[in-house]
Design an enzyme around this catalytic site. Structure first.
Site, mmCIF file in Angstrom:
data_model
loop_
_atom_site.group_PDB
_atom_site.id
_atom_site.type_symbol
_atom_site.label_atom_id
_atom_site.label_comp_id
_atom_site.label_asym_id
_atom_site.label_seq_id
_atom_site.Cartn_x
_atom_site.Cartn_y
_atom_site.Cartn_z
ATOM 1 N N TYR A 1 45.742 30.355 40.922
ATOM 2 C CA TYR A 1 45.263 31.743 41.027
ATOM 3 C C TYR A 1 46.058 32.508 42.075
ATOM 4 O O TYR A 1 46.520 33.628 41.830
ATOM 5 C CB TYR A 1 43.772 31.721 41.367
ATOM 6 C CG TYR A 1 43.103 33.077 41.355
ATOM 7 C CD1 TYR A 1 42.629 33.624 40.159
ATOM 8 C CD2 TYR A 1 42.933 33.808 42.520
ATOM 9 C CE1 TYR A 1 42.004 34.866 40.139
ATOM 10 C CE2 TYR A 1 42.311 35.042 42.506
ATOM 11 C CZ TYR A 1 41.836 35.563 41.313
ATOM 12 O OH TYR A 1 41.220 36.801 41.301
ATOM 13 N N SER B 1 44.529 40.549 43.904
ATOM 14 C CA SER B 1 43.430 39.943 44.669
ATOM 15 C C SER B 1 43.883 39.802 46.112
ATOM 16 O O SER B 1 45.087 39.644 46.372
ATOM 17 C CB SER B 1 43.113 38.551 44.099
ATOM 18 O OG SER B 1 42.238 37.842 44.970
HETATM 19 P P1 NAI Z 1 34.878 38.703 35.035
HETATM 20 O O1 NAI Z 1 34.961 37.283 34.629
HETATM 21 O O2 NAI Z 1 33.563 39.307 35.396
HETATM 22 O O3 NAI Z 1 35.536 39.613 33.913
HETATM 23 C C1 NAI Z 1 36.803 39.292 33.401
HETATM 24 C C2 NAI Z 1 36.864 39.712 31.953
HETATM 25 O O4 NAI Z 1 38.175 39.376 31.463
HETATM 26 C C3 NAI Z 1 35.857 38.956 31.069
HETATM 27 O O5 NAI Z 1 35.167 39.854 30.225
HETATM 28 C C4 NAI Z 1 36.722 37.979 30.276
HETATM 29 O O6 NAI Z 1 36.213 37.706 28.985
HETATM 30 C C5 NAI Z 1 38.035 38.744 30.210
HETATM 31 N N1 NAI Z 1 39.179 37.856 29.961
HETATM 32 C C6 NAI Z 1 39.407 36.605 30.472
HETATM 33 N N2 NAI Z 1 40.544 36.109 29.976
HETATM 34 C C7 NAI Z 1 41.053 37.065 29.148
HETATM 35 C C8 NAI Z 1 42.214 37.131 28.329
HETATM 36 N N3 NAI Z 1 43.074 36.100 28.233
HETATM 37 N N4 NAI Z 1 42.443 38.266 27.616
HETATM 38 C C9 NAI Z 1 41.573 39.305 27.692
HETATM 39 N N5 NAI Z 1 40.433 39.281 28.413
HETATM 40 C C10 NAI Z 1 40.192 38.175 29.141
HETATM 41 O O7 NAI Z 1 35.908 38.837 36.255
HETATM 42 P P2 NAI Z 1 36.021 39.942 37.395
HETATM 43 O O8 NAI Z 1 35.471 39.354 38.634
HETATM 44 O O9 NAI Z 1 35.533 41.235 36.928
HETATM 45 O O10 NAI Z 1 37.608 39.980 37.573
HETATM 46 C C11 NAI Z 1 38.400 41.032 37.030
HETATM 47 C C12 NAI Z 1 39.753 40.991 37.718
HETATM 48 O O11 NAI Z 1 39.564 41.180 39.119
HETATM 49 C C13 NAI Z 1 40.464 39.640 37.564
HETATM 50 O O12 NAI Z 1 41.849 39.853 37.424
HETATM 51 C C14 NAI Z 1 40.167 38.945 38.877
HETATM 52 O O13 NAI Z 1 41.144 37.997 39.198
HETATM 53 C C15 NAI Z 1 40.172 40.124 39.834
HETATM 54 N N6 NAI Z 1 39.451 39.891 41.074
HETATM 55 C C16 NAI Z 1 38.086 39.724 41.107
HETATM 56 C C17 NAI Z 1 37.427 39.538 42.315
HETATM 57 C C18 NAI Z 1 35.943 39.371 42.427
HETATM 58 O O14 NAI Z 1 35.459 39.089 43.544
HETATM 59 N N7 NAI Z 1 35.180 39.538 41.371
HETATM 60 C C19 NAI Z 1 38.182 39.499 43.575
HETATM 61 C C20 NAI Z 1 39.597 39.695 43.420
HETATM 62 C C21 NAI Z 1 40.198 39.895 42.212
#
Ligand code: NAI
Length: 253
Positions: free
Chosen positions: A152, A139
Site C-alpha cells: 500500500y 494517502s
Molecule cells: P472504501 O473501501 O470505503 O471504498 C473504496 C471503493 O473502491 C469501494 O466501493 C470498492 O468497491 C472500490 N474499489 C476497490 N477496488 C476497485 C477497483 N479495482 N476498481 C474500481 N473500484 C474499486 O475505501 P475508502 O476508505 O473510501 O478509500 C478510498 C481511497 O482513499 C482509497 O484510494 C484509499 O487508499 C484512500 N485512503 C483512505 C483513507 C481512509 O482512512 N479511509 C486514508 C487514506 C487514503
C-alpha cells in the site's frame, strides 16, 4: 442534460470517500460517472446519488485496461465532455514483508497505481479538450508507515510521484494534483445501506488529532472539488495532506 455542466469520473465512487466525492460534485453542479468494482454497492449508490444530480454508476475494475477505456469513452459520449478524473479506487494489503504474497503486492499496485495511470491515459484526450483536471487520492501512508503495509505504501508513494510527473507532462491544458487523506471514518459510507457496521471511535481516537477529531469523507471531498475547480487554477503537481494535522505532530515517546 445541460451541455454546460462539467462532468467528472470518480473511480471507486460507490462507497466511502469516492461516494462522498461523487455526492459533493453533484451538489456543486457537476454531472458524475462513478465506476466501482462492487456491483451491489454500485446499484445502491446509483439510487442514492440520483437524488443529488445527473449520475451514471457503472461496474468498473480499474485494473482492467479494456474496461477503463470503455467506461471513459461511454462517459464522454453520454455527457458530451469530460472535465475531471478522480482516481480514488484503492485497496490495502497487510502482511509481514517476508511473507507478503507477490500476487497481493501486484493486485494492490495494479489497483492503486497502474489503475490510476490507465484511467489518466484514457481520459487525457477528453480532459485536454475540456481544459480539465485530475485528482489522485493518495494517502499519508505515502509519507509515513505502520508496520506490514509495504504494498500500500509503495502504491501511494508511486501515486504521489505519478501526480507531479503527469502535471509536468500534461500542462498547461490539464492540472494534476493528489490529496493524501489521514484517518477517515468511512464506516457510515458503505453501500447498500447497512452493509457496514458503524465504527465506534474513542475519545482518544479523536483527541490525538490536532484538529480534535477523526476525518469524515466530506473533508476529503471538499478539497477534491476545490482542486477540480477553476479556483485552483494555479495549483498543479501538488499533494495536499488532509489529516487533521497528524503528519505535523511529533510523536517521540
Ligand atoms: P472504501 O473501501 O470505503 O471504498 C473504496 C471503493 O473502491 C469501494 O466501493 C470498492 O468497491 C472500490 N474499489 C476497490 N477496488 C476497485 C477497483 N479495482 N476498481 C474500481 N473500484 C474499486 O475505501 P475508502 O476508505 O473510501 O478509500 C478510498 C481511497 O482513499 C482509497 O484510494 C484509499 O487508499 C484512500 N485512503 C483512505 C483513507 C481512509 O482512512 N479511509 C486514508 C487514506 C487514503
Amino acid at each position: 442534460m445541460s451541455p454546460s455542466r462539467p462532468v467528472a469520473l470518480v473511480t471507486g465512487g460507490a462507497q466511502g470517500i469516492g461516494l462522498a466525492i461523487a455526492q459533493t460534485l453533484l451538489d456543486r453542479g457537476w454531472a458524475v460517472v462513478a465506476g466501482d468494482a462492487d456491483t451491489d454497492a454500485a446499484d445502491a449508490a446509483a439510487q442514492a446519488l440520483a437524488q443529488h444530480g445527473p449520475v451514471h454508476v457503472e461496474p468498473l475494475d480499474v485494473g482492467d485496461p479494456g474496461a477503463v477505456a470503455r467506461v471513459i469513452a461511454d462517459a464522454a459520449r453520454t455527457f458530451g465532455r469530460l472535465d475531471g478524473l478522480v482516481n480514488n479506487a484503492g485497496i490495502m494489503a497487510h502482511a509481514p514483508p517476508e511473507e507478503l504474497d507477490m500476487a497481493s503486492w501486484e493486485r494492490v499496485l495494479r489497483t492503486n497505481l497502474t489503475g490510476a495511470m490507465a484511467c489518466a491515459q484514457a481520459a487525457i484526450p477528453h480532459l485536454r479538450a475540456a481544459g480539465g483536471a485530475i485528482v489522485n487520492i493518495a494517502s499519508t501512508r505515502a509519507l509515513m508507515s505502520e508496520p506490514e503495509t509495504e504494498a500500500y505504501a509503495a502504491s501511494k508513494g508511486g501515486l504521489v510521484a505519478l501526480t507531479h510527473a503527469l502535471a509536468v507532462s500534461l500542462g498547461p491544458e490539464i492540472r494534476v494534483n493528489a490529496v493524501s487523506p489521514g484517518w477517515i471514518d468511512v464506516s457510515r459510507w458503505g453501500n447498500p445501506p447497512g452493509a457496514r457496521a458503524p465504527e465506534t471511535l474513542s475519545a482518544e481516537d479523536h483527541a490525538q488529532h490536532p484538529v480534535g477529531r477523526v476525518g469524515d469523507p466530506r473533508d476529503v471531498a471538499s478539497i477534491v472539488a476545490w482542486l477540480l475547480s477553476d479556483a485552483a487554477g494555479f495549483v498543479t503537481g501538488e499533494n495536499i495532506v488532509v489529516d487533521g494535522g497528524m503528519t505535523r505532530k511529533m510523536i517521540y515517546a
